[in-house]
Scaffold this motif. Structure first.
Motif, short mmCIF file in Angstrom:
data_model
loop_
_atom_site.label_atom_id
_atom_site.label_comp_id
_atom_site.label_asym_id
_atom_site.label_seq_id
_atom_site.Cartn_x
_atom_site.Cartn_y
_atom_site.Cartn_z
N LYS A 19 0.94 -1.14 -0.14
CA LYS A 19 -0.08 0.12 0.07
C LYS A 19 0.84 1.35 0.13
N LYS A 20 1.98 0.97 0.73
CA LYS A 20 2.83 2.36 0.80
C LYS A 20 3.48 2.41 -0.48
N VAL A 21 3.96 1.64 -1.17
CA VAL A 21 4.51 1.72 -2.43
C VAL A 21 3.49 2.08 -3.45
N ASP A 22 2.07 1.70 -3.42
CA ASP A 22 1.20 2.05 -4.33
C ASP A 22 0.87 3.61 -4.17
N GLU A 23 0.91 4.10 -3.09
CA GLU A 23 0.68 5.47 -2.69
C GLU A 23 1.83 6.53 -3.08
N LYS A 24 2.95 5.94 -3.03
CA LYS A 24 3.95 6.73 -3.46
C LYS A 24 4.42 6.88 -4.66
N THR A 25 4.11 6.09 -5.64
CA THR A 25 4.59 5.78 -6.79
C THR A 25 3.36 5.44 -7.96
N GLU A 26 3.18 6.33 -8.73
CA GLU A 26 2.28 6.47 -9.83
C GLU A 26 3.35 6.57 -11.01
N VAL A 27 3.16 5.61 -11.93
CA VAL A 27 3.90 5.78 -13.19
C VAL A 27 2.93 6.46 -14.12
N GLY A 28 3.29 7.30 -14.93
CA GLY A 28 2.53 7.98 -15.91
C GLY A 28 2.55 7.33 -17.12
N LYS A 29 1.69 7.44 -17.83
CA LYS A 29 1.27 6.68 -19.26
C LYS A 29 2.05 7.28 -20.43
N THR A 30 3.13 6.54 -20.89
CA THR A 30 3.48 6.83 -22.08
C THR A 30 3.00 6.81 -23.29
N LYS A 31 3.41 7.56 -24.54
CA LYS A 31 2.77 7.49 -25.76
C LYS A 31 3.78 6.99 -26.78
N ILE A 32 3.31 6.49 -27.86
CA ILE A 32 4.33 6.25 -28.92
C ILE A 32 4.18 7.30 -29.86
N LYS A 42 11.93 1.30 -36.11
CA LYS A 42 12.15 2.11 -34.98
C LYS A 42 11.18 2.57 -34.12
N VAL A 43 10.96 2.42 -32.99
CA VAL A 43 9.92 2.85 -32.12
C VAL A 43 10.05 3.92 -31.26
N THR A 44 9.54 5.20 -31.34
CA THR A 44 9.83 6.32 -30.57
C THR A 44 8.99 6.59 -29.48
N LEU A 45 9.45 6.86 -28.37
CA LEU A 45 8.28 7.16 -27.20
C LEU A 45 8.52 8.37 -26.61
N ALA A 92 3.59 0.29 -25.53
CA ALA A 92 4.49 0.61 -24.65
C ALA A 92 4.07 1.09 -23.33
N ARG A 93 4.70 0.99 -22.15
CA ARG A 93 4.40 1.40 -20.80
C ARG A 93 5.84 1.71 -20.34
N PHE A 104 4.86 -0.75 -12.78
CA PHE A 104 4.44 -0.33 -14.45
C PHE A 104 3.32 0.77 -14.42
N GLY A 105 3.24 1.36 -15.22
CA GLY A 105 2.21 2.32 -15.87
C GLY A 105 1.36 1.43 -16.66
N SER A 106 0.26 2.08 -17.00
CA SER A 106 -0.59 1.51 -17.98
C SER A 106 -0.04 1.66 -19.34
N TRP A 107 -0.56 0.59 -20.26
CA TRP A 107 -0.21 0.59 -21.60
C TRP A 107 -0.69 1.89 -22.43
N SER A 108 0.07 2.05 -23.35
CA SER A 108 -0.22 3.11 -24.55
C SER A 108 -1.36 2.59 -25.23
N LYS A 109 -1.95 3.22 -26.23
CA LYS A 109 -2.80 2.76 -27.18
C LYS A 109 -1.73 2.12 -28.22
N ALA A 110 -2.59 1.02 -28.71
CA ALA A 110 -1.71 0.23 -29.65
C ALA A 110 -1.66 0.90 -31.02
N VAL A 111 -0.21 0.90 -31.55
CA VAL A 111 -0.15 1.62 -32.93
C VAL A 111 0.07 0.42 -33.96
#
Length: 124
Positions: A19-32, A42-45, A92-93, A104-111
């Protein structure tokens, strides 16, 4: 009875730590940003603040049933050894390292991209 109490205490402790780990760390969502196809793909994030690395998945299946997973610390990744004249999907995430564990953060939209290689005209 002592063993069951000990297990209950350990589970409670693990729950509190998680619970402590979840409260402190939220990982943002990346985008391709871009998928470039020359000899390889070549994939650029897009950069995520505080991320230690990125996980990239690609597949020929839209639902990512048979998946190849690659991990990188860079914002670009070159996919090699893929089959010619096929459609691929990539997503990607981002992840952070907390106490040696990857969060891990959430997955980006599939390309979707099509990997076609032009054939040379044969001269006769």
């Amino acid at each position: 009875d002592f063993a069951s109490k000990n297990v209950a205490i350990q589970n409670d402790t693990l729950y509190k730590k998680a619970k402590k780990v979840d409260e402190k760390t939220e990982v943002g969502k990346t985008k391709i940003k871009k998928v470039t196809k020359i000899k390889n793909v070549k994939v650029t994030l897009k950069k995520v603040a505080g991320a230690h690395g990125y996980q990239i998945q690609y597949s020929t299946s839209k639902k990512f049933q048979k998946v190849t997973v690659k991990t990188t610390k860079k914002l670009t990744y070159i996919i090699r050894k893929i089959k010619k004249n096929r459609n691929y999907y990539v997503r990607a995430r981002a992840y952070k390292l907390v106490n040696g564990n990857k969060i891990f953060g959430s997955w980006s939209k599939a390309v979707k991209f099509e990997y076609n290689v032009r054939r040379k005209n044969s001269c006769k």
